[in-house]
Design an enzyme around this catalytic site. Structure first.
Site, PDB file in Angstrom:
ATOM      1  N   GLU A 201     -14.332  10.016  18.867  1.00 13.64           N
ATOM      2  CA  GLU A 201     -14.917   8.708  19.182  1.00 13.64           C
ATOM      3  C   GLU A 201     -15.806   8.808  20.419  1.00 13.64           C
ATOM      4  O   GLU A 201     -15.416   9.401  21.429  1.00 13.64           O
ATOM      5  CB  GLU A 201     -13.810   7.680  19.450  1.00 13.64           C
ATOM      6  CG  GLU A 201     -12.970   7.332  18.230  1.00 13.64           C
ATOM      7  CD  GLU A 201     -13.685   6.462  17.214  1.00 13.64           C
ATOM      8  OE1 GLU A 201     -14.881   6.160  17.414  1.00 13.64           O
ATOM      9  OE2 GLU A 201     -13.048   6.097  16.205  1.00 13.64           O
TER      10      GLU A 201
ATOM     11  N   ASP B 202      -7.261   5.846  -3.656  1.00 15.35           N
ATOM     12  CA  ASP B 202      -6.492   4.705  -3.153  1.00 15.35           C
ATOM     13  C   ASP B 202      -6.127   3.777  -4.313  1.00 15.35           C
ATOM     14  O   ASP B 202      -6.981   3.083  -4.847  1.00 15.35           O
ATOM     15  CB  ASP B 202      -7.309   3.951  -2.101  1.00 15.35           C
ATOM     16  CG  ASP B 202      -6.496   2.885  -1.402  1.00 15.35           C
ATOM     17  OD1 ASP B 202      -5.361   2.610  -1.839  1.00 15.35           O
ATOM     18  OD2 ASP B 202      -6.987   2.319  -0.408  1.00 15.35           O
TER      19      ASP B 202
ATOM     20  N   ASN C 136     -14.133   3.661  10.173  1.00 15.68           N
ATOM     21  CA  ASN C 136     -15.235   3.697  11.144  1.00 15.68           C
ATOM     22  C   ASN C 136     -15.841   2.353  11.522  1.00 15.68           C
ATOM     23  O   ASN C 136     -16.705   2.314  12.402  1.00 15.68           O
ATOM     24  CB  ASN C 136     -16.378   4.560  10.601  1.00 15.68           C
ATOM     25  CG  ASN C 136     -16.101   6.035  10.763  1.00 15.68           C
ATOM     26  OD1 ASN C 136     -15.905   6.520  11.864  1.00 15.68           O
ATOM     27  ND2 ASN C 136     -16.055   6.746   9.652  1.00 15.68           N
TER      28      ASN C 136
ATOM     29  N   GLU D 153     -20.549  11.508  16.490  1.00 12.81           N
ATOM     30  CA  GLU D 153     -19.912  10.340  15.857  1.00 12.81           C
ATOM     31  C   GLU D 153     -20.886   9.173  15.778  1.00 12.81           C
ATOM     32  O   GLU D 153     -21.009   8.513  14.754  1.00 12.81           O
ATOM     33  CB  GLU D 153     -18.645   9.968  16.649  1.00 12.81           C
ATOM     34  CG  GLU D 153     -17.836   8.828  16.033  1.00 12.81           C
ATOM     35  CD  GLU D 153     -18.118   7.480  16.671  1.00 12.81           C
ATOM     36  OE1 GLU D 153     -17.801   6.454  16.033  1.00 12.81           O
ATOM     37  OE2 GLU D 153     -18.682   7.438  17.781  1.00 12.81           O
TER      38      GLU D 153
ATOM     39  N   HIS E  99      -2.872   1.206   6.726  1.00 10.58           N
ATOM     40  CA  HIS E  99      -3.101   1.229   5.279  1.00 10.58           C
ATOM     41  C   HIS E  99      -2.816   2.649   4.808  1.00 10.58           C
ATOM     42  O   HIS E  99      -3.064   3.615   5.532  1.00 10.58           O
ATOM     43  CB  HIS E  99      -4.532   0.808   4.946  1.00 10.58           C
ATOM     44  CG  HIS E  99      -4.805   0.783   3.473  1.00 10.58           C
ATOM     45  ND1 HIS E  99      -4.024   0.072   2.582  1.00 10.58           N
ATOM     46  CD2 HIS E  99      -5.733   1.416   2.721  1.00 10.58           C
ATOM     47  CE1 HIS E  99      -4.471   0.258   1.363  1.00 10.58           C
ATOM     48  NE2 HIS E  99      -5.509   1.078   1.410  1.00 10.58           N
TER      49      HIS E  99
ATOM     50  N   ASP F 109     -16.846  -1.145  13.182  1.00  7.15           N
ATOM     51  CA  ASP F 109     -16.706  -1.654  14.546  1.00  7.15           C
ATOM     52  C   ASP F 109     -16.024  -3.018  14.493  1.00  7.15           C
ATOM     53  O   ASP F 109     -16.156  -3.753  13.511  1.00  7.15           O
ATOM     54  CB  ASP F 109     -18.082  -1.796  15.204  1.00  7.15           C
ATOM     55  CG  ASP F 109     -18.601  -0.459  15.729  1.00  7.15           C
ATOM     56  OD1 ASP F 109     -17.982   0.571  15.406  1.00  7.15           O
ATOM     57  OD2 ASP F 109     -19.617  -0.451  16.442  1.00  7.15           O
TER      58      ASP F 109
ATOM     59  N   CYS G  52       0.799  -1.230   0.000  1.00  2.00           N
ATOM     60  CA  CYS G  52       0.000   0.000   0.000  1.00  2.00           C
ATOM     61  C   CYS G  52       0.832   1.281   0.000  1.00  2.00           C
ATOM     62  O   CYS G  52       0.533   2.218  -0.733  1.00  2.00           O
ATOM     63  CB  CYS G  52      -0.983   0.004   1.165  1.00  2.00           C
ATOM     64  SG  CYS G  52      -0.204  -0.004   2.802  1.00  2.00           S
TER      65      CYS G  52
END
Length: 710
Positions: free
Chosen positions: A450, A361, A401, A455, A338, A403, A279
């Site tokens: 966070e 990307d 983002n 958020e 990344h 979880d 990357c």
């Protein structure tokens, strides 16, 4: 009355040196004309006699691409006039000096970028006209012009994101972030030609060259083409990815120190993908190409970066009862880090408010409109959860983002949730600070703090858009609503007791403390803690265990237990990847409740330190002595050591040296004479590789003075 002689062109001066200086392209050289759109440049024409504006008519023709057409925007014809007409192509503000004519040419802010041929037609009356080729020029995006879609209204930022030809890529782990010096080298003489060669090898060009050229005025289009072309999954792209560990058929991604060698190798071999990239290599090469074309660009690292292939905004990881992290059949991963790019532009294809930095990307993770590429996705749209806006915004949103749900597996079945982490992904999002070698944390531009109400509200908005109808039956959203795992009767933490260095035993301690919980509110508890150490791979996966230990503890209120642990060097000696990362995990079974607890510690082993010193003032063309020293602080020898030096403006290409074996405890000293080529701020990058450690890197910022007048 004598008839005036026909006007004939004798010579032309494109005034490359002066124009390039004014268009901020002088670093690319002064021999050929390289200009930016939406800004005028001056050429000088020499004739056989003075130009008479009333009798002589001059028309200019600028053409680019394989079959230039005015309708496609790849051909422009424009008359010489005294005053500029509108915002289109124009030739105006001319001045006559005897037999010469100075003309100001202007290119519109919507012009196609690329290599142009320029011709001039002279006509005296309807029957007599002659055509003269004037030469060629290259046209680039212009972030200095308020009319251009890439306009960036800050000279400080332009110096960083266009003119700076070196920088840092941030690697490693959220707790051990390493600055990795990189030579972008976008102004090396042949790089501009290679950038356009990349566009000409794209599938869009091969399918319909004229249409492809006609869209090269659009920065969004160019970004998407380049994002696809830096990897080679669909085309003759620049780099071939390799996330295994066998790099014997090419160069390990860790051994590149800059983009120039990669781009030159790709061009020299006729578009054969260069082996190998990961990357940070993909993103650094894209940064070179985009800065070269005139698009403000930076390299961004996201630590604990989710690859959420099924777009459900949750990543599952699995452990067994012996604390071993298990491989998963899913494509979902949490990368240690990344790296991608941000390019600065106006997004005319989006509603107002989403201009500015856009994520691109080039690492091939998944397809976008059929090709491996990603973006541009507005950073503002990611922050606000507007995942319906193009391009690929849901994928990038999940990267920062998603979880994380950690499961305990028994007999192949998920037994219980060990942890539900709403804030463990998308950490320490980093880029190089403007005008400094420091790291800048830009996490707040991607998401609200966070745990803040904003958020969570953005997360729910984005998840409902992404999950759509599935959201009613999503176990993930049920879990989110239930508040996650029940409280535990103890707190467990792992701490290092000394700095972890490669070649030495790793010393840790387990810190355990009894706390109040609903399930077992009184009395002591008994824990059986199984520990496991595994090599942590860049993609977030692990290898087979390299160390295990079991500990029995009795914990009562008011007690703090610190239990020492030692991971011997011989256990990990030949078992780590080049990243030198170890995950130590512990799973504690609470005998009284039968429930399990998880404790984790990721460890980055420090390589030896490289020292680079420059004793005297650096000056163009004058010998500059560089002292490099490396002390092997390890308990083992470093074999087959090689050293590579690189630095645009300091070295033409690279300098390589074989250093042999460096015995444990010994120091090697090297002196090298450089002959700087360009003035201004430069950076020398040094990489020492050995069989044992692939990446001992160092850098030195050097200011080079212009050559003194003789």
């Amino acid at each position: 009355m004598d008839e005036v002689a026909a006007l004939e062109l004798r010579s032309v001066d494109l005034q490359s040196a002066k124009n390039n200086q004014e268009h901020h392209t002088q670093e690319m050289g002064l021999q050929r004309l390289i200009v930016r759109r939406s800004q005028s440049f001056t050429i000088q024409l020499h004739f056989n006699r003075p130009f008479h504006s009333k009798k002589d008519s001059i028309t200019f023709v600028a053409e680019t691409g394989p079959a230039p057409k005015e309708l496609l925007g790849t051909r422009a014809t424009f008359l010489l006039t005294q005053d500029r007409q509108g915002k289109g192509w124009s030739a105006s503000d001319f001045t006559v000096h005897a037999n010469s004519l100075d003309v100001s040419l202007f290119t519109p802010p919507s012009a196609v970028i690329g290599s142009y041929s320029l011709k001039m037609e002279i006509s005296q009356g309807p029957s007599h006209s002659t055509t003269h080729p004037l030469g060629t020029f290259i046209l680039l995006f212009n972030p200095w012009s308020a009319e251009d879609d890439v306009y960036l209204p800050s000279e400080t930022l332009l110096q960083e994101y266009i003119m700076m030809d070196y920088g840092f890529v941030y690697k490693g782990h959220e707790r051990f972030i390493t600055p990795w010096p990189w030579n972008y080298g976008q102004f090396e003489e042949d790089i501009i030609d290679i950038c356009f060669e990349i566009l000409n090898k794209s599938l869009y060009f091969l399918k319909n060259p004229s249409k492809d050229y006609s869209q090269r005025n659009d920065v969004v289009y160019i970004c998407r083409v380049v994002s696809a072309m830096i990897n080679s999954n669909d085309d003759s792209g620049v780099l071939q990815g390799n996330w295994g560990e066998d790099y014997s058929r090419g160069v390990s991604p860790l051994e590149w120190t800059g983009s120039v060698a990669i781009l030159r190798q790709w061009a020299a071999r006729g578009g054969q993908p260069v082996k190998y990239g990961q990357c940070w290599v993909f993103a650094a090469v894209m940064c070179t190409v985009m800065r070269c074309l005139g698009v403000p660009t930076r390299v961004v690292s996201n630590f604990r970066s989710a690859h959420n292939s099924d777009a459900n905004l949750t990543i599952d990881t699995y452990y067994d009862q012996h604390a071993e992290m298990l491989p998963t059949q899913k494509r979902d991963k949490i990368w240690n880090f990344h790296v991608w790019n941000e390019c600065w532009m106006i997004r005319k294809d989006l509603p107002p408010g989403y201009n500015g930095w856009q994520v691109l990307d080039p690492t091939p993770q998944q397809t976008s409109s059929g090709l491996f590429r990603c973006g541009p996705a507005s950073v503002k749209a990611i922050r606000e959860g507007e995942v319906h806006l193009p391009y690929d915004t849901p994928f990038v949103y999940a990267e920062v983002n998603a979880d994380e749900v950690v499961w305990l597996l028994k007999d192949g079945q998920a037994q219980e949730i060990l942890a539900h982490n709403t804030s463990s992904i998308g950490k320490e999002i980093s880029t190089k600070m403007v005008g400094s070698d420091q790291r800048q944390n830009i996490t707040s531009s991607y998401k609200y703090p966070e745990g803040s109400p904003e958020e969570r509200s953005v997360f729910m908005k984005a998840s409902q858009k992404m999950l759509g109808v599935r959201r009613t039956s999503s176990p993930f959203l049920d879990l989110l609503g239930s508040g996650g795992a029940v409280g535990q009767p103890a707190q467990l933490q792992l701490h290092l007791t000394r700095k972890p260095e490669w070649g030495q035993d790793v010393l840790l301690k387990l810190h355990a403390r009894r706390v109040v919980d609903r399930a077992h509110p009184q009395g002591p508890i008994h824990l059986v803690v199984g520990f496991c150490a595994q090599t942590l791979l860049h993609n977030g996966g692990t290898r087979q265990p390299l160390w295990r230990q079991k500990v029995h503890l009795t914990l009562d209120f008011g007690e703090d237990i610190q239990w020492p642990l030692s991971l011997p060097y011989n256990n990990y000696r030949n078992k780590l990847t080049d990243e030198k990362l170890i995950r130590v995990s512990g799973i504690a079974k609470v005998e009284e409740t039968g429930r399990f607890m998880l404790v984790l510690k990721d460890i980055s082993l420090e390589p030896p330190h490289l020292s680079i010193e420059v004793s005297e003032r650096a000056e163009v063309g004058k010998a500059l002595r560089v002292h490099i020293s490396l002390t092997n602080t390890l308990s083992v020898a470093l074999s087959h050591c090689t050293m590579v030096l690189e630095g645009s403006g300091l070295i033409n290409g690279q300098i390589s040296n074989d250093l042999g074996t460096l015995v444990a405890g010994h120091t090697i000293e090297i002196e090298v004479d450089l002959y700087p080529i360009k003035a201004g701020p430069r950076q020398l990058q040094v990489l020492v590789s050995s069989n044992e450690i692939k990446e001992i890197k160092g850098y030195k910022d050097i200011f080079v003075a212009a050559a003194r007048a003789p």
